[in-house]
Write a protein that holds these residues in place. Structure first.
Motif, PDB file in Angstrom:
ATOM      1  N   TRP A 101       0.823  -1.213   0.000  1.00 59.75           N
ATOM      2  CA  TRP A 101       0.000   0.000   0.000  1.00 59.75           C
ATOM      3  C   TRP A 101       0.858   1.266   0.000  1.00 59.75           C
ATOM      4  O   TRP A 101       0.760   2.116   0.876  1.00 59.75           O
ATOM      5  CB  TRP A 101      -0.944   0.019   1.207  1.00 59.75           C
ATOM      6  N   VAL A 102       1.707   1.383  -0.991  1.00 58.50           N
ATOM      7  CA  VAL A 102       2.552   2.571  -1.113  1.00 58.50           C
ATOM      8  C   VAL A 102       1.792   3.630  -1.915  1.00 58.50           C
ATOM      9  O   VAL A 102       1.415   3.391  -3.063  1.00 58.50           O
ATOM     10  CB  VAL A 102       3.889   2.243  -1.802  1.00 58.50           C
ATOM     11  N   MET A 103       1.559   4.790  -1.293  1.00 59.84           N
ATOM     12  CA  MET A 103       0.778   5.843  -1.940  1.00 59.84           C
ATOM     13  C   MET A 103       1.458   7.193  -1.745  1.00 59.84           C
ATOM     14  O   MET A 103       2.038   7.458  -0.690  1.00 59.84           O
ATOM     15  CB  MET A 103      -0.631   5.906  -1.358  1.00 59.84           C
ATOM     16  N   VAL A 104       1.355   8.040  -2.772  1.00 58.29           N
ATOM     17  CA  VAL A 104       1.876   9.400  -2.705  1.00 58.29           C
ATOM     18  C   VAL A 104       0.696  10.343  -2.574  1.00 58.29           C
ATOM     19  O   VAL A 104      -0.251  10.285  -3.358  1.00 58.29           O
ATOM     20  CB  VAL A 104       2.707   9.752  -3.952  1.00 58.29           C
ATOM     21  N   GLU A 110       4.087  14.118   0.577  1.00 54.63           N
ATOM     22  CA  GLU A 110       3.823  13.108   1.597  1.00 54.63           C
ATOM     23  C   GLU A 110       3.640  11.738   0.961  1.00 54.63           C
ATOM     24  O   GLU A 110       2.990  11.586  -0.076  1.00 54.63           O
ATOM     25  CB  GLU A 110       2.589  13.458   2.421  1.00 54.63           C
ATOM     26  N   LEU A 111       4.186  10.749   1.617  1.00 56.53           N
ATOM     27  CA  LEU A 111       4.122   9.359   1.150  1.00 56.53           C
ATOM     28  C   LEU A 111       3.644   8.499   2.313  1.00 56.53           C
ATOM     29  O   LEU A 111       4.081   8.690   3.447  1.00 56.53           O
ATOM     30  CB  LEU A 111       5.507   8.932   0.679  1.00 56.53           C
ATOM     31  N   THR A 112       2.731   7.571   2.046  1.00 64.68           N
ATOM     32  CA  THR A 112       2.232   6.664   3.072  1.00 64.68           C
ATOM     33  C   THR A 112       2.455   5.227   2.613  1.00 64.68           C
ATOM     34  O   THR A 112       2.182   4.889   1.460  1.00 64.68           O
ATOM     35  CB  THR A 112       0.732   6.886   3.331  1.00 64.68           C
ATOM     36  N   THR A 113       2.950   4.399   3.521  1.00 65.34           N
ATOM     37  CA  THR A 113       3.158   2.997   3.188  1.00 65.34           C
ATOM     38  C   THR A 113       2.889   2.133   4.410  1.00 65.34           C
ATOM     39  O   THR A 113       2.860   2.610   5.546  1.00 65.34           O
ATOM     40  CB  THR A 113       4.602   2.751   2.689  1.00 65.34           C
ATOM     41  N   SER A 114       2.670   0.851   4.174  1.00 61.26           N
ATOM     42  CA  SER A 114       2.528  -0.131   5.240  1.00 61.26           C
ATOM     43  C   SER A 114       3.776  -0.998   5.240  1.00 61.26           C
ATOM     44  O   SER A 114       4.203  -1.484   4.183  1.00 61.26           O
ATOM     45  CB  SER A 114       1.281  -0.994   5.005  1.00 61.26           C
ATOM     46  N   LEU A 316      -2.590  11.036  -4.413  1.00 60.76           N
ATOM     47  CA  LEU A 316      -2.319  11.457  -5.781  1.00 60.76           C
ATOM     48  C   LEU A 316      -2.025  10.257  -6.671  1.00 60.76           C
ATOM     49  O   LEU A 316      -2.552  10.133  -7.767  1.00 60.76           O
ATOM     50  CB  LEU A 316      -1.134  12.428  -5.795  1.00 60.76           C
ATOM     51  N   THR A 317      -1.188   9.348  -6.170  1.00 59.42           N
ATOM     52  CA  THR A 317      -0.763   8.190  -6.963  1.00 59.42           C
ATOM     53  C   THR A 317      -0.650   6.975  -6.065  1.00 59.42           C
ATOM     54  O   THR A 317      -0.079   7.051  -4.973  1.00 59.42           O
ATOM     55  CB  THR A 317       0.612   8.441  -7.620  1.00 59.42           C
ATOM     56  N   ARG A 318      -1.183   5.852  -6.524  1.00 60.38           N
ATOM     57  CA  ARG A 318      -1.003   4.585  -5.822  1.00 60.38           C
ATOM     58  C   ARG A 318       0.076   3.811  -6.561  1.00 60.38           C
ATOM     59  O   ARG A 318      -0.053   3.518  -7.750  1.00 60.38           O
ATOM     60  CB  ARG A 318      -2.315   3.794  -5.800  1.00 60.38           C
ATOM     61  N   ASP A 327       0.827   0.502 -12.216  1.00 62.79           N
ATOM     62  CA  ASP A 327       1.344   1.352 -13.280  1.00 62.79           C
ATOM     63  C   ASP A 327       0.180   2.103 -13.910  1.00 62.79           C
ATOM     64  O   ASP A 327      -0.667   1.500 -14.568  1.00 62.79           O
ATOM     65  CB  ASP A 327       2.061   0.499 -14.331  1.00 62.79           C
ATOM     66  N   ASN A 328       0.110   3.415 -13.658  1.00 64.50           N
ATOM     67  CA  ASN A 328      -0.958   4.238 -14.206  1.00 64.50           C
ATOM     68  C   ASN A 328      -2.339   3.688 -13.866  1.00 64.50           C
ATOM     69  O   ASN A 328      -3.248   3.666 -14.690  1.00 64.50           O
ATOM     70  CB  ASN A 328      -0.794   4.349 -15.731  1.00 64.50           C
TER      71      ASN A 328
END
Length: 336
Positions: A101-104, A110-114, A316-318, A327-328
């Protein structure tokens, strides 16, 4: 890499949603049985799933359940990166086997990850604060999951399988205690299931060099012992959810369980859990657009008086799902 979708190829209907719900409930169920429950042929059920898998809409995977490993814990980590470095950092994190679950976030900083971590080991949580492109790190241990082992509730919506269909699909099994441990020898099996959680025993035998009997026996033993779990990765964007956000709730400790139970009933949430920190519940909300997210926040969230604060961080982006690189907006499977 999955084929690029077109508006025609990306149609997604009631049967597709029911198939995904059925696979979330029983990820390795034979298509003959799934088709019978849904009133379609085995070939139709298999063809529909393979189409979604090829297009990068959804895929069944197998993965280690780190929560069951001795000394292991899962953390939600928020990073603030130097300008222009969030995406490269997210892509590097996505390629690690201990992240998901890497997300920007919107704004690109800011970046969030598990992250899965083991007590006593100097893993990623130890090294992140020392990274030159990381300005700040906030780590929150996941204490209890309220919703989100699978994502079918928000995928299927009103097309979810009813109670009778669930009973037909899931065969009750006698609970047995399996005395087994994971070892390095299991890694080829785990890698193969990450690529295809529905891989046949013949395919697993080819991937591991084992006999089919040994591959089946080991898969069943690891699953029964709770070390191995199966689920469905899905592309929120491909399914029409264009407004994704992390919600960081602050509630009083006495209200934590009751608020979590209420959030678990919210169809807009793909995932929700109690975590450490001043914001003690984190959730992932999926909406078709910003207006739908606003409606959710001002109606269902606003109806919970115990929520003292709700920080909304748009995604913004997963970059990565549970195990699949994205990818996109299209799932393209785990690392080779």
């Amino acid at each position: 890499m999955p084929a690029r979708m077109t508006s025609e190829s990306a149609t997604f209907d009631r049967l597709d949603r029911q198939i995904l719900h059925g696979l979330q409930l029983a990820p390795r169920v034979p298509f003959a049985r799934l088709g019978a429950v849904l009133g379609v042929s085995e070939q139709t059920a298999a063809r529909r799933y393979q189409r979604m898998r090829t297009l990068g809409i959804a895929r069944v995977f197998g993965a280690v359940d780190h929560a069951r490993l001795p000394g292991a814990a899962t953390w939600m980590v928020r990073l603030t990166c130097r300008p222009g470095t969030a995406m490269p950092t997210a892509e590097a994190l996505a390629r690690r086997p201990d992240t998901s679950w890497v997300m920007v976030g919107a704004g690109g900083a800011e970046l969030t990850t598990s992250i899965a971590a083991v007590a006593g080991q100097q893993g990623l949580l130890h090294h992140l604060p020392r990274a030159a492109n990381v300005l700040s790190v906030s780590a929150h241990q996941i204490l209890h999951r309220f919703a989100g082992r699978g994502e079918a509730d928000w995928i299927a919506g009103d097309d979810r399988l009813d109670d009778n269909q669930r009973r037909e699909l899931i065969t009750p099994t006698e609970e047995v205690t399996i005395n087994t441990d994971m070892s390095q020898e299991d890694q080829p099996l785990i890698n193969a299931l990450a690529h295809d959680g529905r891989a046949s025993f013949a395919a697993l035998a080819d991937a591991t060099g084992w006999t089919q009997r040994r591959a089946a026996s080991r898969l069943n033993a690891l699953t029964a012992a709770g070390f191995l779990r199966f689920d469905v990765d899905t592309s929120a964007t491909a399914l029409g959810f264009h407004a994704v956000a992390h919600l960081w709730f602050t509630v009083a400790p006495a209200d934590l369980a009751s608020v979590g139970a209420r959030l678990a009933d919210h169809q807009q949430l793909a995932w929700a859990a109690a975590v450490t920190g001043s914001a003690n519940i984190v959730a992932v909300a999926l909406s078709t657009d910003a207006a739908a997210l606003y409606d959710y926040l001002t109606t269902e969230v606003a109806a919970i008086p115990e929520v003292r604060n709700c920080e909304t961080v748009p995604v913004l982006t997963r970059v990565k799902q549970a195990v699949s690189l994205v990818d996109n907006g299209i799932l393209r499977g785990p690392l080779a």
